[in-house]
Design a protein around this motif. Structure first.
Motif, PDB file in Angstrom:
ATOM      1  N   ASN A 100     -68.997   2.567  15.397  1.00 34.19           N
ATOM      2  CA  ASN A 100     -69.012   4.025  15.343  1.00 34.19           C
ATOM      3  C   ASN A 100     -69.926   4.693  16.352  1.00 34.19           C
ATOM      4  OD1 ASN A 100     -67.266   4.034  13.062  1.00 34.19           O
ATOM      5  ND2 ASN A 100     -69.012   3.418  11.826  1.00 34.19           N
ATOM      6  N   LYS A 101     -70.867   3.960  16.918  1.00 30.89           N
ATOM      7  CA  LYS A 101     -71.915   4.607  17.687  1.00 30.89           C
ATOM      8  C   LYS A 101     -72.367   3.740  18.863  1.00 30.89           C
ATOM      9  CE  LYS A 101     -76.589   6.363  16.759  1.00 30.89           C
ATOM     10  NZ  LYS A 101     -77.576   6.516  15.697  1.00 30.89           N
ATOM     11  N   CYS A 102     -72.697   4.404  19.954  1.00 29.15           N
ATOM     12  CA  CYS A 102     -73.275   3.732  21.112  1.00 29.15           C
ATOM     13  C   CYS A 102     -74.477   4.553  21.586  1.00 29.15           C
ATOM     14  CB  CYS A 102     -72.253   3.604  22.234  1.00 29.15           C
ATOM     15  SG  CYS A 102     -72.857   2.696  23.665  1.00 29.15           S
ATOM     16  N   VAL A 103     -75.594   3.873  21.826  1.00 28.81           N
ATOM     17  CA  VAL A 103     -76.791   4.521  22.351  1.00 28.81           C
ATOM     18  C   VAL A 103     -77.183   3.799  23.637  1.00 28.81           C
ATOM     19  CG1 VAL A 103     -79.202   5.128  21.926  1.00 28.81           C
ATOM     20  CG2 VAL A 103     -77.574   5.115  20.031  1.00 28.81           C
ATOM     21  N   VAL A 104     -77.317   4.573  24.714  1.00 27.60           N
ATOM     22  CA  VAL A 104     -77.637   4.034  26.032  1.00 27.60           C
ATOM     23  C   VAL A 104     -78.902   4.701  26.545  1.00 27.60           C
ATOM     24  CG1 VAL A 104     -76.829   3.880  28.427  1.00 27.60           C
ATOM     25  CG2 VAL A 104     -75.215   3.567  26.551  1.00 27.60           C
TER      26      VAL A 104
ATOM     27  N   CYS B  33     -73.345   8.556  21.583  1.00 28.20           N
ATOM     28  CA  CYS B  33     -71.963   8.929  21.294  1.00 28.20           C
ATOM     29  C   CYS B  33     -71.631   8.374  19.919  1.00 28.20           C
ATOM     30  CB  CYS B  33     -71.014   8.365  22.341  1.00 28.20           C
ATOM     31  SG  CYS B  33     -69.288   8.765  22.012  1.00 28.20           S
ATOM     32  N   GLU B  34     -71.194   9.236  19.026  1.00 33.85           N
ATOM     33  CA  GLU B  34     -70.869   8.828  17.661  1.00 33.85           C
ATOM     34  C   GLU B  34     -69.380   9.000  17.355  1.00 33.85           C
ATOM     35  OE1 GLU B  34     -73.629  11.061  15.278  1.00 33.85           O
ATOM     36  OE2 GLU B  34     -75.215   9.590  15.627  1.00 33.85           O
ATOM     37  N   ASN B  35     -68.541   8.852  18.367  1.00 33.78           N
ATOM     38  CA  ASN B  35     -67.095   9.002  18.211  1.00 33.78           C
ATOM     39  C   ASN B  35     -66.367   7.664  18.267  1.00 33.78           C
ATOM     40  OD1 ASN B  35     -67.885  11.683  20.097  1.00 33.78           O
ATOM     41  ND2 ASN B  35     -66.733  12.064  18.232  1.00 33.78           N
ATOM     42  N   GLY B  36     -67.009   6.612  17.830  1.00 30.68           N
ATOM     43  CA  GLY B  36     -66.422   5.277  17.932  1.00 30.68           C
ATOM     44  C   GLY B  36     -65.102   5.120  17.224  1.00 30.68           C
TER      45      GLY B  36
END
Length: 156
Positions: free
Chosen positions: A52-56, A122-125
């Motif tokens: 659901n989420k990616c943090v970079v 981004c929380e649009n996984g």
């Protein structure tokens, strides 16, 4: 066979034993060096990734800093690209099918200058995964608005 398909096959086959996010950072680094040089140059790091989420994170350093000391707009755009695009690439890697995520439009609102490391989230996984599956089934381009929030870690 395309370079992306070769890369995806190698990623799935040889890197399944490496823990996350190390595995994703190796893949991102190889992708940046081999296919998208600007990603290799700014050297983003994936801090967290799941369905659901990616943090970079992109570090504020000599390569990413402009003449006034804040982060280049191009670096911020690359961070948003990696953050949203990696969710789609991760789904493509898992299916073993070549999917190339590309931006059609880019809208940004800047609250202040970035004078430190920037975290992109981004929380649009779920939506991205569904769009990738739809694109694979239909063979057509799927447009999806995705939100990426960038925050300066030292200024929050």
């Amino acid at each position: 066979m395309t370079a992306l398909k070769l890369f995806a096959n190698a990623f799935v086959k040889y890197m399944s034993w490496i823990p996350s996010p190390t595995k994703e950072n190796i893949a991102l680094r190889a992708f940046g060096i081999g296919l998208v040089p600007v990603i290799g140059y700014v050297n983003p790091k994936i801090e967290h990734v799941d369905e659901n989420k990616c943090v970079v994170r992109i570090k504020h350093n000599r390569r990413t800093r402009n003449h006034v000391g804040s982060m280049y707009f191009a670096t911020l755009a690359a961070g948003a690209d990696v953050c949203a695009g990696f969710l789609a690439m991760r789904e493509a890697f898992e299916t073993g099918q070549p999917v190339i995520p590309l931006f059609k439009e880019f809208h940004g609102t800047f609250g202040r200058r970035a004078y430190g490391d920037v975290l992109f989230t981004c929380e649009n996984g779920t939506e991205v995964r569904a769009a990738v599956r739809e694109a694979l089934q239909s063979g057509q381009r799927v447009n999806l608005p995705v939100s990426v929030v960038a925050r300066v870690e030292s200024m929050d």
